[in-house]
Every structure is written in structure tokens, then in C-alpha cells.
Design a protein around this motif. Sequence first.
Motif, PDB file in Angstrom:
ATOM      1  N   GLN A  78     -90.609 -22.756  -9.306  1.00 33.62           N
ATOM      2  CA  GLN A  78     -90.080 -24.066  -8.943  1.00 33.62           C
ATOM      3  C   GLN A  78     -91.064 -25.155  -9.381  1.00 33.62           C
ATOM      4  O   GLN A  78     -92.279 -24.972  -9.281  1.00 33.62           O
ATOM      5  CB  GLN A  78     -89.945 -24.099  -7.409  1.00 33.62           C
ATOM      6  CG  GLN A  78     -89.073 -25.181  -6.868  1.00 33.62           C
ATOM      7  CD  GLN A  78     -89.074 -25.182  -5.352  1.00 33.62           C
ATOM      8  OE1 GLN A  78     -89.947 -24.594  -4.730  1.00 33.62           O
ATOM      9  NE2 GLN A  78     -88.105 -25.859  -4.763  1.00 33.62           N
ATOM     10  N   ALA A 128     -94.102 -28.065 -17.392  1.00 35.84           N
ATOM     11  CA  ALA A 128     -95.465 -28.599 -17.391  1.00 35.84           C
ATOM     12  C   ALA A 128     -95.928 -28.948 -15.984  1.00 35.84           C
ATOM     13  O   ALA A 128     -97.098 -29.264 -15.773  1.00 35.84           O
ATOM     14  CB  ALA A 128     -95.542 -29.829 -18.288  1.00 35.84           C
ATOM     15  N   ALA A 129     -95.027 -28.928 -15.027  1.00 39.04           N
ATOM     16  CA  ALA A 129     -95.414 -29.317 -13.661  1.00 39.04           C
ATOM     17  C   ALA A 129     -94.900 -28.288 -12.660  1.00 39.04           C
ATOM     18  O   ALA A 129     -94.266 -28.627 -11.669  1.00 39.04           O
ATOM     19  CB  ALA A 129     -94.876 -30.703 -13.342  1.00 39.04           C
ATOM     20  N   ILE A 130     -95.189 -27.021 -12.929  1.00 39.65           N
ATOM     21  CA  ILE A 130     -94.709 -25.985 -12.011  1.00 39.65           C
ATOM     22  C   ILE A 130     -95.581 -25.979 -10.755  1.00 39.65           C
ATOM     23  O   ILE A 130     -96.802 -26.065 -10.831  1.00 39.65           O
ATOM     24  CB  ILE A 130     -94.742 -24.600 -12.695  1.00 39.65           C
ATOM     25  CG1 ILE A 130     -93.828 -24.611 -13.908  1.00 39.65           C
ATOM     26  CG2 ILE A 130     -94.347 -23.503 -11.714  1.00 39.65           C
ATOM     27  CD1 ILE A 130     -93.809 -23.326 -14.689  1.00 39.65           C
ATOM     28  N   GLU A 131     -94.929 -25.901  -9.614  1.00 41.34           N
ATOM     29  CA  GLU A 131     -95.699 -25.902  -8.368  1.00 41.34           C
ATOM     30  C   GLU A 131     -95.714 -24.508  -7.735  1.00 41.34           C
ATOM     31  O   GLU A 131     -96.718 -24.105  -7.167  1.00 41.34           O
ATOM     32  CB  GLU A 131     -95.124 -26.932  -7.400  1.00 41.34           C
ATOM     33  CG  GLU A 131     -96.177 -27.509  -6.490  1.00 41.34           C
ATOM     34  CD  GLU A 131     -95.786 -28.854  -5.917  1.00 41.34           C
ATOM     35  OE1 GLU A 131     -95.899 -29.856  -6.641  1.00 41.34           O
ATOM     36  OE2 GLU A 131     -95.353 -28.886  -4.756  1.00 41.34           O
ATOM     37  N   VAL A 132     -94.614 -23.810  -7.838  1.00 40.47           N
ATOM     38  CA  VAL A 132     -94.583 -22.433  -7.317  1.00 40.47           C
ATOM     39  C   VAL A 132     -94.354 -21.488  -8.483  1.00 40.47           C
ATOM     40  O   VAL A 132     -93.369 -21.627  -9.215  1.00 40.47           O
ATOM     41  CB  VAL A 132     -93.454 -22.263  -6.283  1.00 40.47           C
ATOM     42  CG1 VAL A 132     -93.388 -20.806  -5.838  1.00 40.47           C
ATOM     43  CG2 VAL A 132     -93.686 -23.155  -5.087  1.00 40.47           C
ATOM     44  N   TYR A 133     -95.287 -20.569  -8.668  1.00 41.90           N
ATOM     45  CA  TYR A 133     -95.149 -19.602  -9.751  1.00 41.90           C
ATOM     46  C   TYR A 133     -94.594 -18.300  -9.213  1.00 41.90           C
ATOM     47  O   TYR A 133     -94.988 -17.840  -8.139  1.00 41.90           O
ATOM     48  CB  TYR A 133     -96.505 -19.341 -10.407  1.00 41.90           C
ATOM     49  CG  TYR A 133     -96.936 -20.477 -11.297  1.00 41.90           C
ATOM     50  CD1 TYR A 133     -96.548 -20.524 -12.629  1.00 41.90           C
ATOM     51  CD2 TYR A 133     -97.711 -21.519 -10.803  1.00 41.90           C
ATOM     52  CE1 TYR A 133     -96.924 -21.568 -13.454  1.00 41.90           C
ATOM     53  CE2 TYR A 133     -98.097 -22.574 -11.616  1.00 41.90           C
ATOM     54  CZ  TYR A 133     -97.705 -22.594 -12.941  1.00 41.90           C
ATOM     55  OH  TYR A 133     -98.080 -23.622 -13.752  1.00 41.90           O
ATOM     56  N   ALA A 142    -103.569 -23.798 -15.048  1.00 43.12           N
ATOM     57  CA  ALA A 142    -102.824 -23.838 -13.793  1.00 43.12           C
ATOM     58  C   ALA A 142    -103.441 -22.900 -12.758  1.00 43.12           C
ATOM     59  O   ALA A 142    -103.418 -23.179 -11.562  1.00 43.12           O
ATOM     60  CB  ALA A 142    -101.369 -23.462 -14.041  1.00 43.12           C
ATOM     61  N   ALA A 200     -92.507 -29.365  -9.499  1.00 39.87           N
ATOM     62  CA  ALA A 200     -92.951 -30.296  -8.458  1.00 39.87           C
ATOM     63  C   ALA A 200     -91.806 -31.116  -7.876  1.00 39.87           C
ATOM     64  O   ALA A 200     -91.941 -31.716  -6.808  1.00 39.87           O
ATOM     65  CB  ALA A 200     -94.027 -31.221  -9.025  1.00 39.87           C
ATOM     66  N   ASN A 201     -90.669 -31.166  -8.584  1.00 43.69           N
ATOM     67  CA  ASN A 201     -89.536 -31.903  -8.033  1.00 43.69           C
ATOM     68  C   ASN A 201     -88.588 -31.008  -7.264  1.00 43.69           C
ATOM     69  O   ASN A 201     -87.530 -31.437  -6.826  1.00 43.69           O
ATOM     70  CB  ASN A 201     -88.768 -32.594  -9.160  1.00 43.69           C
ATOM     71  CG  ASN A 201     -89.600 -33.669  -9.802  1.00 43.69           C
ATOM     72  OD1 ASN A 201     -90.247 -34.450  -9.110  1.00 43.69           O
ATOM     73  ND2 ASN A 201     -89.635 -33.674 -11.122  1.00 43.69           N
TER      74      ASN A 201
END
Lengths: 353, 494, 467
Positions: free
Chosen positions: C196, C211-216, C278, C198-199
Amino acid sequence: MATVQSAPTTQVQAPAVEEKRIKLTPRRAQILWGYFFLIPWIIGFFLFLLGPMIASLYLSMTDYNIQRPGETKFIDTDNYEKIFSLQVIRSDADEVTFKSGYTEAFRIASLHFGSRDHEVWKAIQVTLTFAVISLPVNLGLALFFALLTNTKVPGVRLFRTIYYLPSVIPSVVAATVFQQFLRGQDGWLNVYLLSPLGLGSPEWLQEPSLAVPALTIIGTWGIGTTMLMFLAGLQNVPTELYEASQVDGANYWSRFRNVTLPMISPVILYNLVIGLIGTFQYFVVAYVLTPRGAGGNDLSMYFYNLHLYREAYVFFDMGYASALAWILFIVVLIVTILVFRSSSRWVFYAGGK
Amino acid sequence: MERIRGFISNDNANQRNYMKREVYKVIGAGTLLMIMIGIATVYLSPLVYMGSTALKTEGQLSDPDDPIVPMSPQTYHYVSPEVETFRYTYRHPQTLDYQGQQLTVYEVIQQGKIYKYAFLETRDNVSVFIDSENPEAAPIELEIAVEDLKPALVNERLEVNLYNVAYEDVRGQFGLVEELEGNRTLWMNPEEISEPPFELPIATSDAEIIRLEQDLILYEVPVDGEIRELALLETGRRGAKFIDPENPDAEPLELDVRVRGLDKVWDLDPHPENFTDAMDAIDYFKLFGNTLFIALVSGLGAMVSATLVAYGFTRFNIPYANILFIILLSTIVLPPQVTQIPTYIVYNKLGWIGTFFPLIVPHFFSNAYNVFLLRQYMMGIPLDMDEAARVDGANPFQILWYVIVPAARPALVAVYLFHFLFSWNDFQQPLIYLGGGSENSVLAVGLANFTRIYSSQQNLMMAAGILTMLVPLAVFFFAQRIFMQGVVITGVEK
Amino acid sequence: MSKFLKRGLPVLVIVALLVVALLPSNDAKPAKAQDPVTIRIFVGVGTGYLPEQQAAQVALADEWNAAHEDIKIEFEFHDNETARDELLTQVSGGDVPAIVGPAGVRTVYEVSDLWADISAYIEQDAEELNLDDFDAATFGLFELSGRQIAMPLGFYPSFIYVNETIFEEAEVELPPTEYGAWTYEDLKATAMAVTQDANGVYNGEEGFDPAAIEVYGYYPFWTNFRASTIGFSPDDAGVQIGEDGTVTATFNQDAFRQAVKFFHDGIFVDNFIPNADAEGAIGEGVTNPFTSNRIAMGRSHTWLFGGIKSAMDDGNFTASWNVYPVPVAPNGKITAAVHADTFAMMEGFENKDAAWEVLKWLTAPEQSLKLCQVYGCMPARLSGRSDWESYWLEAFPFLNLDVVYGALEYLDAPNHEGYMPNFARAWDALEAFWQVVRSDPAVDTDAGLDALNAEVQGIFDEAAAAE
């Protein structure tokens, strides 16, 4: 130049006359006294320094392996030959085959250069690039800061302390801080400075072409000591020289060139030599910032000393590492001697010489 | 007065120039100040990072949205209508139903394997077992006393509802395992999950069921064009359920928002206890004392010895001075990595490993950095001063003491200062020569012990870093007064 | 002149006194000859240096020292980052510790020449040691061409750690709890479904920002080449040792090709594995990345237990989690990488008999259990296993022990940290390649593996030539 040069020369004139009187006192006593004051260093040199230096020189001609000290053999200059081994193959076709034990080190046009230790060439390239970029940047910036904080602006002591501050951050902590600062995704440099300016979010520590710039940026935080040296040097410039030049109607720039620079040239020499030695031995930051201390992507942070360290402590080949060290030693020493040779032309000592 | 007169006689060109100069001066100082403040911001940023990190908890740091200032999201305490449950693994002795008999199963260790054998009987000092995994096979006879064996355990993964139970002296939060017939119930204690369940003569309705209580995080949620502060109850793939803290009993609001895209409601929440934790963790005062002792004493040695040696190099016109000086410099040119082991051997032979000697004594014999620095300064001191002293009959020591030392005072302070700071932050040498053991260590090494293989507690590390920096910073701030104050050279006060 | 010397003499005397005053400490050492033998145990090349671990080890030393007059134990703690250099400096400097540990398989093989062969001691005290009690899988880990170089103390099987809360929020079904029920393809699909940005947009949905993954979906815990790829069940761990002692590198076999491609694509094509940058961001501020709430799944060993426990105790980690089986490799086999810790005796230490007494004591049931509890390992001694189990069930009542013990059926043998000739250089070549795989989106993984295998073979041959 000529206008202000006159001031210091009047200073040196006096000792030049006295010089003769020194010779009146017994020359032998003079020499003995001189050596007498060197005694602490001479004792220390023989007690702590000479032995290890000779030992490493000897080791550089053996295959001394930390794991197997018992099997050490004297191998003559083979370690040195390994460093300088180069095999050149001109290749217009694709196939390039090197002698066994050789791998490609670098390529110039269609010339392929193979070496028994291809990494050392990369390390030399990285170290030289960094030295050429970082050393002038640091010296220039340090001098600039020193000039800035040598003024009478309110709170100047605080500013001096602030500029000096990053140099007292313990190196382990500093490495972590800069790792966080320079991170692509959420580092402060990108988040708070570059991306608001629309300059994107480069991955400073991953992208090989940004490696040397990133390390140079990190280095500028640590110029506090150099700045202080310059400051102390600036303190030594007698104010009457400035006053004299002011009377002559010299502007700031010419005062800087004709009074300040010559007067602090001994400090410049000091900072240059120490900076040179430090840059060629550059190690800690590159070691901490790259995974496994292995020099990062494409070996873009693979410094000479990193290579040396890895040969010694990661691969246990202390003999070869010692050879690497002595090559570095000789190169840096020659450069240092050259700098000293040249210094008689640009370094000015009020105490004569 | 002159200035006023200048104002009156405006046509005076000289006065106009004077005014111009004054304005330039102010503008110049202002610009200078701005530049210095700008640079200061950049140079302070590592400290800001350290400071803010040192005041955060690990939870705050790991939040990808965490602001610079240590803040925590506001929460709302919510008592949900749901029941609190407890998941656990219940381990109880394994039994085997063998031809109608309930046999206890034991762990029998043989040749590096655990076998689960059910104990059948003892025949002439031989225990007879049934392999629980293969009960059909022939019984196994082993010369092992059952008393020496551990019973094998079965793992049962259970989930129970929690109740507040009060029956006679049995009180506490227990999980309901089973409702038995006749108003009897079977309970377990979440504190002792390995104990067998116990029976109480009460009905389920006699115990008070425990409601799930949660601290819900408050988000700024756009609802119908306005931003409302709502507490997040449940996140789903495409939407989320929120509780309105102003109306908690209402049905949760189901909104079509992505939680990760929302802003939290932040509250200032610094954690200064990190500093005390860090101090406890590295035995701060002990290490502080060690470090201070080493830095002060070796600094003295460094300053005194460098003064003598530099004096010898610059004032006596000795033969081969240049060659000797290059030899001196060469001692810092060889990378320390290759001299480390031979040097260790030297100190080991001297019996100095594990003591402070390697960190102090060599500095009494001067080093190239300091001698070089002082040499550069002493060469800048005009020779006529010592000549004058010599004429007055002073010996070289007196000249050093009365002429050179006062003139080179800023440089001497610099040497002491730099050595102090170097020694304070030196890591490699104490690491190698002091050996393990924290009580004998120095701050830099103690601090590095925070950096760990699989983890680094950055908040504590930064707190410790700041604590380590305090002394050098304070020393620097005050020493610069001596260092920067006018220096008497050639008799002219600047 | 003599006047000058007279005045200078005091300084000379002071300097001389200083030197002399400091030297006697040299002679102090031999005087201690009749003192008890000190067995110095060098801690730090593996785990064991954390504060609570230090305390437990010191307590053990106190216990021994109170009971023994002739032999004394002294634990010496070093920071893991620098321990290796310190050890090598000490050994080369003639200051050899008696015992080093806890040390992992890799450390043991990396400096395999430093260890004493203890097989004679083991044979001599076989009965006292109760060799039957050691898990059969562990003894072979420290055997090198007929030499037994260490006693197994404990080991760390691995599984997939799953943050169940992330799955719940993403409304994705949890992985199966039975071994053999899912493959790496399934893992990839699951991991992508929970990744998921960051949005809050999930991988595969419109507007997902790689480029802005928050949950891997999947995090390769402190990965290295051999540890990461072993899960794809290669026939050997990349090294084949022939009957005649010739060593062949097999790092270009299919299993390695599949593994490398899986990780490379996972980072750059399928966007569910973090790249190196990351990984740094995830690791910020957490003792253990799993507790960052930014990782849905990750394979790691039992040593994660300790970090998770402290994060839960501190209230920094409230998600629901559990362990799940490792997936089936494309070739149908299952491999759960295992690590092991041990104490090893140093060849260079003189009084080996005394060191052996201590080593034996440390690996005895009671002491090894105590040590394993603080290190996080599963005791190699089978008799300690159920106590170990209760300890962790106390901390994590929900822990799925079936998965933990299930992994024991699938441990990697030969071990992924097992012997290679010229170990350090070979390992470094593998890591350099691994770094490229994880940082260069354009790398041709197959061609790269062929080149790597040739390079590693060259390193092996170099060692053979030196013999």
C-alpha cells in the motif's frame, strides 16, 4: 601586492640582522639544545612508532594472513607487483581474454586493462576524484567561515560554536544522522529542501554518480577544525598591517590577497598537508555509509583505505594490505614533500626561514 | 555633534559620504548576519535531528508521517460494545487411547531425536512404551525409568472471552473455557496459560463480561466538505469506520476514505526520559569520568611535548631539520590499519592492554599533528623577540617560557583544545586497547555500543550522542575566549 | 653548556621517570603465574552483547567462579560491529581469548583456521555430554572435513512472520498454516495485494505510487545472497564438494536463478519488496523492522522474538501477528533456513584442557537453556526444548508452535552459511552481486549469475592452488 608586502618585510628585516648574532653563540650548543628539545619525540618515535612501521614494511613482503600467522612466507615484492600488475589488451572485437588471475580493471577507448587486483584501480580513481573535489571545497569553505566569524557581528561567538558544532558529533552518531539526512525516500535534505524546490528526490547513497558529491556535502559539515586553524591564523595578523593598507586605500579584496593570505599562509600549508593526509586516508564515513563497508553500488564509495581495510580485516590478507599501505605512504609522502618544496614560494613566515 | 552638523549642512559632500559609509556599514553587517544565520541553520540541522530524535519514542520514530517535533497522535478512549477475547496456546499432557487404556505420553530422547512414547507398564526394570505415532507397532522396551522422563505436551490453540469473576476468594479477569451443565463453568487464568482450567460453581451470567476498550487514533477526516476530527475504529481496504468522539454511542460512521492518506491529530509529546535511559544504559558518569581523565591528562602531555619539539624544530637551526620533520610527518601518513596489530603487540608486551596507558602515555612524546601546527605558529613569531631576551642573558628555557609561550598562546590553546576534542571522541584506540568490559571504557565506545547488529535504538543513541557532545561544546564555547582574544605580538595589542 | 645541562636535567629526569614508572606494569604479569587459569570468553561476533544478555552471562560466570578455584571465567563483551576486528587484532597481537562465542555458522567458517579441533575431547567425555541429547540436525553444522570445531548450543529456525492486522485491514486472506500449502507465487500474489502506498492505494489499484510505498508486502530481513536464495531449495547451498576434495560452485543452478529473479522483480517490477533505500526508511527508529507496522510479511528466524517482545512490552507494537510456514519452492521442495550459535575454542589458546571444562559446562543442559533464553535460540539439547517452549508461550500465548516445530523438518542442509573455500572472498563476491540485484533495475539476473558463478569458482580455485 607590492604596496602591502612592504609592511611585513620591515618585520623580517630586524631578525635578518640578528641572525649573525645567533651564530656568535657556540654553534654546537645551539645544535645540542635543538636536539635536546626533540628528545620527547625521538623517544616516542623509537618506543611506539618505528617498530610498528618497520613491522608493517616487513609484512608487506610476506603473505602474512591474520588467520594463519604460522604459515607466513617471505614472498619478496609479489604484493607490490600485484598492485601494479597491468595487462593491456587492444580489443576491437568483443572477446577479451586476460592472463589467468587477471580481470578487467578499466578501459580506455578500445584498450582493455586487466589487473590481478582490479578493485585497487577503482579505489585509486574514487580517492583521487574525491581528493580533487573535496579538499579545495573544504579548505575554501573553512577559510570563508573563518573570515565570516572573524568579524564583529553580534553573537559571533555563538555562530563560531554552531559552525564548529558538527565536528564534535561523535562519528558513530554523525554517520547515522547523515544516513537519515541523505535518504531518498524520507531524508530531510530531499523532503525539506530539494523536493520543495522541485529538484526531485535523488537517492544520494544509492546512485553511483552522486556518491562523491554526497560525501563532499557530508564533509563540509566537518570543517570546524580547519576553520578554527584559519581563525587562529587570522588572529595572528597584526592589525597595523590592515591599518597600513587602509591608508594606502586598498579595497577588501586586495587587502585579503596582499595582507591576509600571506599572513595566514603557514596555516594554509598546515591545513593543506593535514587535509591531504586525511583525504588519502578517508575511511570512516565511507565504511559506515555503505552496506558491509563494501564501497556501495558500483564501488562508487570504494576508497583506497577501504580497500586496504577490507584486504586486512575482511579477507585477512595483512601482507597485501601492508603493501597497499606502503604504496599510499610513499605517494602521500612525495606529494607532501612537493607541497613543502613549493611552500618556500608561497608561505610567508614572520620568524624568517 | 559632527553627525548632526552633517544633517544640517546637506550640501556638504564629505558629510554625504560619511552617511553613505555608515549606511553601508549597517547594510554590510546585516547581510553578514543573514549569511551567518543561513549557514547556522544548515549547520544546526544535524543537531536538530539529534535533538528531535532523542525526544521521541521508537513508536513515534517509526511512524512514517512523524513530524520533526516529537508528537503523538491524539487518541480517544473508546469502550466498544464488543467483548474482549484472549488467544492462547493451552499445553496439557498428551494421552494415548490404547486398547481402552488412557496412557500418558512421554518424551524419550534418543540419538538426537525426541520420540513421543506412551508408557504402558514396567516389566523387570524395563519400561514398556507404545509409540504414540504408530500404536499398531510392537511395544518398545527401554531401560529408562519413567520418573526421569518429561511428559509430552499437546498444544491446543484456543480463544476465550474474558470476564471479571468474583467468587469467594477467586477474583480476577479470567477466560471462559466452557459452560458446563448445572450452572457450573470452566475458567482459565490468562496469567498462567499452562495451568489446567479450573471449575467454578457459577453461571456465565454471574460473571461480568469485559468490554473491549481501545485507544482510538484521531484523524482529520473530510466529511461532506468539512474536516472533522474522528476516531478510527476499523480500517478496511476501501473505506474505514470512525467513531465521533462527541457522539460515541451513535453507529460508527462508514466513510469512503483511505486511512493512510489522512492526517492524524497531533499533540506535542516529548520523551526526555530517553536521556536518563541512555545514561543508565552506558553507565554515563563512570565513562564520563574516564573520558575526562584521559582527555585532560593526555591533552596536557600533547601540549607540553609538542611545544618542546616544535621549539626545537623552529628556533635552533639544527642540521637535517627538514628531513627530521618529514620523518615526523611520515608517522601520520602510514594508514593506521596496518600498524594497528604491531602497535597492539608493543602495548601488549608493555602490559598496557586494558589500561589507560596506551591512550595517555604516547601523547607525552608528541605527535606530528600538534608539532606541525605549533611549528607553523612559532615560525610566525619574529626572531627579534627571542634575540632581545637572549641579549638579556635568558637561556633557551626562559626564552621558551617568557617569549615563545606567550606569543604562541592561541596555538597552544588550540593544540590543547583539539587534543581534548580528539581524545574525547576517539573511538578506535580505546576500543582496541581497553578491551571489553564497560566500566573501564570511554564514552565514545560506550556510545557505539548502542549501534547494534539487528537494531539501533536511535532515540537513545541520539540522546547519548548529545550527552557526549555537551562537554566538548561547552569547552569550545568558553575556550574560544582565550583562543580568540587579542594576542600580543610585536608589542601591539590588537 | 654545563649550566644549560644542569637546568635541562630535571626535564630529562622527569621524562625518564615517566617511562620507567610506566614500564613495571610489564613485569607484573609473569608474577601471577600461580594464579588460577582465566578462561576469557570473547563475546560479540554473534549475539550476546545486548545489556540483558550480558547480565545473564555474567551471572553464569559468577556461578562458575564461586564453585571453582583453579579455573575462572571472564566474559569480555564487544560490540558486534567491531568485534571481528578486535578479535583478529587480539589474536594476531598474541593475546588470544580461550573461547569465542556465541558465534554463528558463518563466523565459524569464515575464520575456520582459528578454531581448535575438539573431536578428541568430545570422544573422551561422550558419556558426560550425553550426545544423544543434541538435536541430530545441529551437530553437523560445525563439522569441517573431519574436524569438529564447535559444540552446538542453540539454533534459530526460520518462518514467515506475518502482521495479521495489515491483512485484516487490506481484507486479504491470511497465508495457510500448513507446510506445503503455498508457493512463492502465492506469496508474491498475497504480498502484492497488501502492499500500500502513502495515500492508502493498494498495489494494482489505479493511482498506486511505487515511489511512495508505505506498507511492503514482503521484507527481506537483513538479507544476504545465500540466506535469501536458500528458500528456493537449491540442490546444494551453491557449493559442491567432490569425493576428491574439488570444490565446484553451483550458484547458477535453476533454483538460484528463480530466487534472484523473484527478489529482483519483487523490488522493481512487482513493487512489493523494499529496495535498500526504503529498507533504511523502514528501519528508522525501530529495534526490529517487523514492529514498524510497515511490513506485512517477512522471513526471519526465532531471534526476532526478543525484539517483538520488547516492542510489545513498551506498547510500540500492538498489531496482531504470528508465524507462518515458508512457501514451497518452484521445484516442489521446502527449505527453512536455519542459523545456529555456538561457543568455540581457539587454537591459539594454550590451556585447552581448562577451556574445554568451561566449554562443556556452558553447553550442559541447564546453562545452555539459560543462554538460549537470552539469545533467543532454540536449545540444541532436546531436554531443554519444552522449557524453552513455555518461556515463549508465556510471552506470546498465541504463538503457533506447530509452525515453529514444523520448520525443523525443512532445515537447510548443507547450511546456507556452510563451508566455502576462501570463505570471506567468496562471500563478498556473492554479496556484491546481491547488492547489484537489489539496486539495479536493469540487471540481467541470469547473465549476472553465470558471471558470478565463474567468479566464485575462480575464488575457490585460487584457494585450491594455494593449498
